[in-house]
Design an enzyme around this catalytic site. Structure first.
Site, short mmCIF file in Angstrom:
data_model
loop_
_atom_site.label_atom_id
_atom_site.label_comp_id
_atom_site.label_asym_id
_atom_site.label_seq_id
_atom_site.Cartn_x
_atom_site.Cartn_y
_atom_site.Cartn_z
N ARG A 67 -0.06 -13.00 7.48
CA ARG A 67 1.36 -13.09 7.85
C ARG A 67 2.22 -13.08 6.60
NH1 ARG A 67 2.98 -17.68 9.77
NH2 ARG A 67 4.85 -16.78 10.64
N LYS A 132 -7.23 -24.71 7.41
CA LYS A 132 -7.08 -23.43 8.10
C LYS A 132 -8.44 -22.77 8.34
CE LYS A 132 -4.30 -19.26 8.20
NZ LYS A 132 -2.94 -18.76 8.05
N ARG A 267 5.79 -25.91 6.42
CA ARG A 267 4.78 -26.64 5.64
C ARG A 267 4.83 -28.09 6.05
NH1 ARG A 267 5.96 -24.21 0.69
NH2 ARG A 267 4.86 -22.46 1.59
C1 BTN Z 1 -2.43 -15.23 8.82
O1 BTN Z 1 -1.89 -14.97 7.73
O2 BTN Z 1 -2.62 -16.39 9.18
C2 BTN Z 1 -2.88 -14.10 9.71
C3 BTN Z 1 -4.20 -13.52 9.29
C4 BTN Z 1 -4.71 -12.42 10.18
C5 BTN Z 1 -5.97 -11.81 9.63
C6 BTN Z 1 -6.59 -10.82 10.59
S1 BTN Z 1 -8.22 -10.35 10.10
C7 BTN Z 1 -8.23 -9.10 11.31
C8 BTN Z 1 -6.86 -8.46 11.29
N1 BTN Z 1 -6.77 -7.42 10.29
C9 BTN Z 1 -5.92 -7.73 9.31
O3 BTN Z 1 -5.68 -7.01 8.32
N2 BTN Z 1 -5.36 -8.93 9.54
C10 BTN Z 1 -5.85 -9.50 10.78
#
Ligand code: BTN
Length: 270
Positions: A67, A132, A267
């Site tokens: 994100r 996380k 946060r």
């Molecule tokens: C976050 O930042 O919390 C979201 C992370 C999401 C990661 C997943 S892994 C599968 C899919 N492909 C990506 O490039 N991102 C999502």
């Protein structure tokens, strides 16, 4: 920490571990050794008129997306990197709660595999023991005004993260192996896919309302003092759950303000 035996991703094992109804719903499941991002891979296929539901998992991502433009640490054979593309015939603003509903689906999948204690941090961080465990990234194409919106839902879950790769993560994290509950990546993929498809169907029929009670029960921040980070402006408040659309409610100076996912990061200040 010593890593467990690596179970490679296997299309037949994933499909066999899914309930027949979910398997029938899935148009295709692509298993890749390496890809830049499973989300980007499916965004290429995303078209508002595209039919069916398509999923993709990869052993490794070379440019995993998190994100707010952050990278997602995605070493090979270690974790789950899963994306699903599906068209939603609905206005983009009513998709606000879809990422929260996805968090509920992931929590349900983990519970069905015996992983206890999952919580969600708004909008959709998946937490285990306060750290996380995973994240969710929704990306869309199409305007949604005349045509369906194509949504790529990306889910990353840490399963058995190598220490060296984990050292590159800039926040407290955990994985399923460390918590003693690694169900195997193929079973994990199957359960997450099945719950996700079911949750999307429910969302299409009933929207976020169908998930709000469950989301509130999983809310890791409820009644906590939190800090909102909106670029230059930082403010503190008390998290008071979410409203019917999935927006975060923050009590600041005795008044509740709605916070939308696009505006701020959050946060915990505890
Ligand atoms: C976050 O930042 O919390 C979201 C992370 C999401 C990661 C997943 S892994 C599968 C899919 N492909 C990506 O490039 N991102 C999502």
């Amino acid at each position: 920490m010593k890593r467990e035996h690596v179970e490679l991703l296997d299309q037949s094992r994933i499909l066999d571990a899914m309930p027949a109804a979910a398997r029938r719903e899935l148009g295709s499941l692509t298993v890749l050794d390496e890809v830049d991002s499973t989300n980007r891979f499916l965004m290429q296929r995303a078209a508002p008129d595209a039919a069916g539901i398509h999923a993709c998992v990869a052993e490794a991502q070379t440019a995993g997306r998190g994100r707010r433009g952050r990278p997602w640490v995605s070493p090979s054979g270690a974790n789950l990197y899963l994306s699903v593309v599906r068209a939603f015939a609905t206005a983009p603003q009513s998709l606000q709660g879809l990422s929260l509903a996805t968090g509920v689906a992931v929590a349900r999948a983990l519970a069905s595999l015996g992983v206890a204690g999952i919580m969600l941090k708004w909008p959709n961080d998946v937490l285990l023991e306060g750290c996380k465990l995973g994240g969710i990234l929704l990306e869309t194409t199409g305007t949604g005004t005349q045509e369906p919106v194509c949504v790529v839902t990306g889910i990353g879950l840490n399963v058995d993260m190598p220490d060296a790769a984990g050292a590159g993560i800039d926040q407290p994290w955990t994985d399923l192996a460390r918590s003693g509950s690694n169900p195997g990546r193929n079973r994990l993929a199957a359960h997450v896919l099945a719950e996700l498809l079911g949750a999307q169907r429910t969302y299409i029929d009933a929207g976020f309302e169908a998930f709000s009670g469950e989301w509130r029960a999983l809310d890791a921040l409820r009644d906590c003092v939190v800090e909102l980070d909106a670029g230059a402006a930082r403010r503190s408040g008390i998290a008071r759950g979410v409203d019917a659309s999935g927006a975060l409610l923050i009590e600041i100076g005795g008044r509740c303000e709605r916070v939308l996912s696009a505006e701020v990061s959050l946060r915990s200040a505890r």
